[in-house]
Design an enzyme around this catalytic site. Structure first.
Site, short mmCIF file in Angstrom:
data_model
loop_
_atom_site.label_atom_id
_atom_site.label_comp_id
_atom_site.label_asym_id
_atom_site.label_seq_id
_atom_site.Cartn_x
_atom_site.Cartn_y
_atom_site.Cartn_z
N LYS A 33 0.81 -1.23 0.00
CA LYS A 33 0.00 0.00 0.00
C LYS A 33 0.84 1.27 0.00
O LYS A 33 0.40 2.32 -0.45
CB LYS A 33 -0.95 0.01 1.20
N VAL A 39 9.83 -0.53 5.97
CA VAL A 39 10.37 0.31 7.04
C VAL A 39 11.87 0.54 6.79
O VAL A 39 12.38 1.64 6.91
CB VAL A 39 10.15 -0.35 8.42
N GLY A 182 16.25 2.33 25.52
CA GLY A 182 17.67 2.37 25.12
C GLY A 182 18.05 1.17 24.29
O GLY A 182 19.12 0.58 24.46
N VAL A 238 9.00 4.28 32.06
CA VAL A 238 8.14 5.41 31.72
C VAL A 238 6.69 5.01 31.97
O VAL A 238 6.24 3.94 31.55
CB VAL A 238 8.35 5.84 30.26
N ARG A 268 9.00 -3.40 18.72
CA ARG A 268 8.10 -3.39 17.58
C ARG A 268 7.15 -4.57 17.64
O ARG A 268 7.44 -5.56 18.30
CB ARG A 268 8.92 -3.42 16.27
N ALA A 315 16.41 -6.47 8.89
CA ALA A 315 16.25 -6.52 7.43
C ALA A 315 17.08 -7.65 6.81
O ALA A 315 16.62 -8.35 5.91
CB ALA A 315 16.65 -5.19 6.83
N HIS A 440 46.41 -5.95 5.53
CA HIS A 440 47.08 -5.09 6.51
C HIS A 440 47.38 -3.74 5.88
O HIS A 440 47.83 -3.69 4.74
CB HIS A 440 48.38 -5.74 6.97
P1 NAI Z 1 14.38 -2.71 21.20
O1 NAI Z 1 13.63 -3.92 21.58
O2 NAI Z 1 15.72 -2.82 20.59
O3 NAI Z 1 14.57 -1.77 22.52
C1 NAI Z 1 13.48 -1.30 23.28
C2 NAI Z 1 13.97 -0.91 24.66
O4 NAI Z 1 12.91 -0.23 25.34
C3 NAI Z 1 14.33 -2.10 25.52
O5 NAI Z 1 15.65 -1.95 25.98
C4 NAI Z 1 13.30 -2.05 26.67
O6 NAI Z 1 13.81 -2.49 27.89
C5 NAI Z 1 12.91 -0.58 26.73
N1 NAI Z 1 11.59 -0.28 27.27
C6 NAI Z 1 10.41 -0.93 27.02
N2 NAI Z 1 9.39 -0.34 27.70
C7 NAI Z 1 9.91 0.71 28.37
C8 NAI Z 1 9.36 1.71 29.24
N3 NAI Z 1 8.03 1.79 29.53
N4 NAI Z 1 10.20 2.63 29.78
C9 NAI Z 1 11.52 2.60 29.50
N5 NAI Z 1 12.09 1.68 28.68
C10 NAI Z 1 11.31 0.75 28.12
O7 NAI Z 1 13.39 -1.86 20.29
P2 NAI Z 1 13.63 -0.64 19.32
O8 NAI Z 1 14.83 0.15 19.69
O9 NAI Z 1 12.32 0.04 19.28
O10 NAI Z 1 13.96 -1.33 17.94
C11 NAI Z 1 12.96 -2.05 17.28
C12 NAI Z 1 13.48 -3.02 16.25
O11 NAI Z 1 14.09 -2.38 15.16
C13 NAI Z 1 14.44 -4.00 16.83
O12 NAI Z 1 13.97 -5.28 16.50
C14 NAI Z 1 15.72 -3.71 16.10
O13 NAI Z 1 16.42 -4.90 15.86
C15 NAI Z 1 15.27 -3.03 14.81
N6 NAI Z 1 16.27 -2.05 14.40
C16 NAI Z 1 17.50 -2.47 14.01
C17 NAI Z 1 18.46 -1.56 13.68
C18 NAI Z 1 19.81 -2.06 13.32
O14 NAI Z 1 19.97 -3.22 12.99
N7 NAI Z 1 20.85 -1.23 13.39
C19 NAI Z 1 18.22 -0.13 13.70
C20 NAI Z 1 16.91 0.20 14.14
C21 NAI Z 1 15.98 -0.74 14.45
#
Ligand code: NAI
Length: 454
Positions: A33, A39, A182, A238, A268, A315, A440
């Site tokens: 869509k 994403v 974080g 939070v 997610r 991804a 190297h």
């Molecule tokens: P995440 O699961 O990596 O981190 C979410 C964090 O939020 C956790 O550490 C959790 O303890 C914390 N949390 C949950 N509820 C909370 C609350 N009420 N108050 C405070 N902290 C809380 O999820 P994120 O960062 O949203 O990423 C989502 C997805 O996107 C992941 O599956 C990730 O693998 C993917 N992603 C991958 C990237 C990469 O490969 N570089 C870049 C961006 C996203």
């Protein structure tokens, strides 16, 4: 209209499946869509990397004096960063659309809903028409989880609370930004906005940032970011978002962090609602489609790949899952393995890892040797990182004398980790790894160094 394959969702899993299947001669229709690329290309991996590259250039220039380079008046021009991000996204998504067109994959730009099974196969309705496929691939991805935090929806509507989607298009750098969560998204966005001049606070419920990454790496990354001015509120949950502030619990007490914007990135959830899974009886568990190692669901010729199966939500996992699904559709033997999927956080410095961490190996009771080596053992790292404090940690299985995990915090680690991934995935013996010639001087030589220091 009938097809060999109907693909629902055009992100990394969906568009790659279309490409592979069409290449093998299947008649394919893609129902997506929004823009192709999902994403990852539109509001995730690629746009965030354009932001982070600008931050990296700015940070590098800000420390130019350490390298004999005088730089003055360095600042991030945020609207220009956003404009460049849009250009990059357009180029890449345009490339995918052209590729699909070239392979004669029909793209229906509408929301698809599974309606049942008819004489020509699984039927998906989109834009008032029925598309029937002998096979169906569900690749509808995921979206930001929006838990029942008091005030979240209201503040989201008002534009104060943002997800990864909206934050990539904000026009101005917020003076104060509170990042809720974080994890990977939180750290990458905290990194950019810190470099862009925001006063950033990260509120994390757990005691560690970065989720399941190596805990020594998590500690060092946090230390480095604290030195750059990011505030971390660890072990804080939070509970409420109100106009201009995020409310959280710290050691049983209610606290408030005032800010101009807040980014909500607390995980997610798979997109399984409203796509008609129930009409054909696709099995889901904890909100995600259940798949086996061939990416098959509980129904014949119905596959699911990418975030929608909730297995790894990356991804690069989605790409491989899509290939596995298409190979199985074609009757080729192929299975999905999840033991050597690299994870990267594109902060500055980058964090990358694959396989067991020290913590996961110990939790499983594996007999392992752990070797931690400072990055200073790689000549190129020393040449390019004045005062750098990165390191590599390797995990070796003593029983089989093979590498089961590699974790690093250093620049270039995102580009190096695939090599470590291959060593872990192919279960290469340590003695065999010793015979590999590394170029190297490169930062990657740290892997060879760590192996020889065992
Ligand atoms: P995440 O699961 O990596 O981190 C979410 C964090 O939020 C956790 O550490 C959790 O303890 C914390 N949390 C949950 N509820 C909370 C609350 N009420 N108050 C405070 N902290 C809380 O999820 P994120 O960062 O949203 O990423 C989502 C997805 O996107 C992941 O599956 C990730 O693998 C993917 N992603 C991958 C990237 C990469 O490969 N570089 C870049 C961006 C996203």
């Amino acid at each position: 209209m009938s097809y060999d394959l109907v693909v629902l969702g055009g992100g990394p899993a969906g568009y790659l499946a279309c490409e592979r299947a069409a290449h093998e001669g299947m008649k394919v229709v893609l129902i997506e869509k929004r823009n192709v690329g999902g994403v990852c290309l539109n509001e995730g991996c690629i746009p965030s990397k354009t932001f982070l590259y600008s931050a990296k250039l700015k940070d590098g220039a800000a420390h130019g004096n350490k390298y004999g380079v005088k730089c003055k008046g360095i600042e991030i021009d945020h609207p220009a960063v956003v404009a460049r991000k849009n250009k990059v996204v357009k180029t890449l998504t345009g490339g995918i659309a052209s590729m699909l067109k070239g392979l004669k994959v029909e793209w229906v730009k509408a929301a698809g809903v599974i309606k049942g099974k008819g004489p020509d196969g699984y039927e998906v309705e989109a834009d008032g028409k029925i598309y029937a496929g002998k096979r169906l691939l569900i690749a509808t991805g995921s979206e930001a989880a929006m838990p029942p935090i008091d005030g979240l929806y209201e503040q989201f509507e008002k534009g104060f609370a943002l997800t990864n989607r909206e934050i990539l298009d904000i026009e101005a750098v917020p003076k104060k930004l509170v990042v809720i969560g974080g994890g990977v998204i939180g750290l990458e966005m905290a990194s950019y906005f810190n470099s862009a001049g925001s006063e950033v606070t990260v509120i994390e419920m757990l005691d560690q940032i970065g989720g399941p990454i190596d805990s020594d790496i998590a500690k060092l990354l946090k230390k480095n970011y604290e030195a750059k001015g990011i505030t971390f509120k660890m072990g804080c949950k939070v509970t409420k978002i109100e106009a201009g502030a995020v409310v959280y619990e710290e050691a049983g007490k209610q606290q408030k962090a005032e800010c101009d914007k807040t980014l909500v990135c607390i995980g997610r959830k798979a997109n399984t609602q409203g796509i008609g899974l129930e009409t054909i009886g696709v099995l889901t568990e904890r909100g995600a489609v259940v798949t086996d190692e061939r990416m098959k669901t509980n129904l014949p010729e119905v596959y699911a790949a990418g975030d929608v199966n909730g297995k790894s939500m990356l991804a690069h996992t989605a790409y491989r899952e899509a290939e596995v699904a298409v190979n199985n559709m074609l009757g080729k033997k192929d299975i999905m393995k999840y033991n050597a999927i690299p994870g990267v956080i594109y902060t500055n410095p980058e964090v990358a890892g694959v396989g067991e961490t020290e913590q996961s190996a110990k939790a499983k009771g594996l007999d392992v040797t752990i070797k931690k080596v400072p990055m200073q053992f790689a000549g190129r790292y020393v040449a390019e990182n004045e005062g750098g404090n990165g390191f590599i940690k390797i995990i070796v299985d003593n029983k089989w004398n093979k590498l089961v995990g590699v974790h690093m915090i250093t620049n270039y680690s995102s580009e190096i980790i695939w090599g470590a991934d291959a060593l872990v995935d192919k279960e290469m013996n340590i003695e065999a790894i010793k015979k590999i010639v590394f170029p190297h001087p490169t930062v990657s030589e740290i892997i060879r160094e760590a192996i020889f220091q065992l």
